[in-house]
Design a protein around this motif. Structure first.
Motif, PDB file in Angstrom:
ATOM      1  N   HIS A 196       0.839  -1.195   0.000  1.00 36.80           N
ATOM      2  CA  HIS A 196       0.000   0.000   0.000  1.00 36.80           C
ATOM      3  C   HIS A 196       0.877   1.249   0.000  1.00 36.80           C
ATOM      4  N   ASN A 197       0.359   2.310  -0.625  1.00 37.96           N
ATOM      5  CA  ASN A 197       0.999   3.616  -0.567  1.00 37.96           C
ATOM      6  C   ASN A 197       0.204   4.485   0.401  1.00 37.96           C
ATOM      7  N   ILE A 198       0.855   4.872   1.489  1.00 36.66           N
ATOM      8  CA  ILE A 198       0.185   5.641   2.538  1.00 36.66           C
ATOM      9  C   ILE A 198       0.585   7.106   2.417  1.00 36.66           C
ATOM     10  N   THR A 199      -0.422   7.981   2.316  1.00 36.94           N
ATOM     11  CA  THR A 199      -0.188   9.418   2.278  1.00 36.94           C
ATOM     12  C   THR A 199      -1.019  10.084   3.372  1.00 36.94           C
ATOM     13  N   ALA A 200      -0.846  11.393   3.506  1.00 31.83           N
ATOM     14  CA  ALA A 200      -1.635  12.157   4.474  1.00 31.83           C
ATOM     15  C   ALA A 200      -1.953  13.524   3.875  1.00 31.83           C
ATOM     16  N   ARG A 201      -3.067  14.089   4.320  1.00 32.39           N
ATOM     17  CA  ARG A 201      -3.428  15.462   3.938  1.00 32.39           C
ATOM     18  C   ARG A 201      -3.862  16.196   5.201  1.00 32.39           C
ATOM     19  N   GLN A 202      -3.503  17.470   5.263  1.00 32.28           N
ATOM     20  CA  GLN A 202      -3.894  18.265   6.420  1.00 32.28           C
ATOM     21  C   GLN A 202      -4.862  19.372   5.996  1.00 32.28           C
ATOM     22  N   THR A 203      -5.821  19.644   6.874  1.00 33.13           N
ATOM     23  CA  THR A 203      -6.803  20.701   6.665  1.00 33.13           C
ATOM     24  C   THR A 203      -6.634  21.717   7.776  1.00 33.13           C
ATOM     25  N   ASP A 204      -6.400  22.977   7.402  1.00 37.54           N
ATOM     26  CA  ASP A 204      -6.120  23.987   8.421  1.00 37.54           C
ATOM     27  C   ASP A 204      -7.383  24.391   9.180  1.00 37.54           C
ATOM     28  N   PRO A 205      -7.242  25.188  10.249  1.00 36.87           N
ATOM     29  CA  PRO A 205      -8.414  25.535  11.062  1.00 36.87           C
ATOM     30  C   PRO A 205      -9.512  26.259  10.304  1.00 36.87           C
TER      31      PRO A 205
END
Length: 327
Positions: A196-205
């Motif tokens: 699997h290819n694991i990524t992440a995304r962040q969402t600001d306040p």
């Protein structure tokens, strides 16, 4: 004779200020719906007012008449108004109400709001935690743990989400977490065996989502390896008249056995099911390994071995070799 009378009301009183505008939860986007930080450039505001009055929002300077959005009529002591498009940045939102007689109140107390339309940068590449990277190495991203954890660097206050295999298609995995001290640790939902290819995304306040991070390739391996070959006492430690009869006076004999490359092997004496390990482990290389037993008491013993693959899966015990220690 006199006409019918007309009742008129002379009202010279200025209405009180409206309540302080309160951004609606539905338009206060991001990690909190009460922090007045949003990426919505036309947020809505609810506030208390005088029933029947006409109410107008103002931005930054109500005394100068900088009205924003359309007016609304107060009903039941409240009204909700939508601001005109607000530029990115901080704004002070207030309101004024005009009663039925045409008297305008002073401005309400202002509400400070922040409009943020800038997406954050990508989070750091996910890093599988050593505690969930099972097997011979805790840093090779090969594990039998189907819900591994990942540590991700991020912007403080952002909400971070893991994705598997295709973040563009929104295949989120596990629950979100809030970044604190520039890091967050997240647990993936159950991952099927395979790569699997694991990524992440962040969402600001404010609700702006960053692009996907660089991917981490991980392997989930839940298949136990086959049994090792039967241990074979080395000729050098099989003392006596024959170096192949498995009868020796050496109480720490060595054993060679075939195995799976990269696997960690352990010798067992007499009862591998009960976990009676003997000697230290060794790593299989070129399909073989030689291990030294711990001190064996005089008498007969059944020597077996088990191998644990790089993902942490343990194979069944090998066939036993009967040996005699004669001192």
């Amino acid at each position: 004779v006199a006409s019918a009378a007309l009742a008129v009301t002379i009202d010279t009183s200025t209405p009180a200020a409206t309540g302080t505008p309160d951004m609606t939860a539905a338009t206060d986007a991001g990690s909190s719906n009460t922090d007045n930080v949003t990426n919505n450039q036309t947020p809505q505001f609810t506030f208390s007012c005088e029933t029947g009055a006409t109410v107008q929002l103002y931005t930054d300077n109500p005394a100068a008449g900088t009205a924003t959005g359309t007016t609304g009529t107060c009903a039941g002591g409240t009204v909700t108004l939508t601001a005109a498009t607000l530029a990115a940045g901080t704004h002070n939102i207030s309101a004024r109400q005009t009663d039925a007689a045409g008297h305008q109140s002073v401005a309400s107390t202002a509400l400070a709001v922040t409009i943020d339309t800038t997406a954050p940068g990508a989070s750091g590449t996910p890093d599988m935690t050593a505690a969930t990277d099972a097997g011979s190495s805790n840093s090779d991203n090969i594990t039998n743990n189907q819900t591994p954890q990942f540590t991700v660097s991020c912007d403080n206050g952002s909400t971070v989400q893991l994705y598997t295999d295709n973040p563009a298609a929104g295949t989120a995995t596990g629950v979100t977490g809030t970044c604190a001290s520039s890091t967050v640790t997240l647990t993936a939902a159950t991952l099927a065996a395979g790569t699997h290819n694991i990524t992440a995304r962040q969402t600001d306040p404010a609700g702006n989502q960053g692009v996907a991070s660089t991917a981490l390739a991980v392997t989930i391996d839940t298949s136990a390896p086959a049994a090792t070959g039967t241990p074979d006492m080395t000729a050098a430690t099989d003392s006596g008249s024959s170096n192949s009869d498995n009868t020796t006076s050496n109480q720490t004999p060595q054993f060679t056995l075939s195995c799976e490359d990269g696997a960690t092997l352990q010798l067992y004496t007499d009862n591998p099911a009960a976990g009676t390990a003997t000697g230290v482990t060794g790593t299989c290389a070129s399909s073989t390994v030689t291990l030294t037993a711990a001190t064996l008491a005089a008498g007969s013993h059944n020597i077996t071995a088990r191998q644990t693959d790089v993902a942490g899966n343990q194979g069944v015990a090998s066939s036993a070799l009967a040996v005699t220690i004669d001192t």
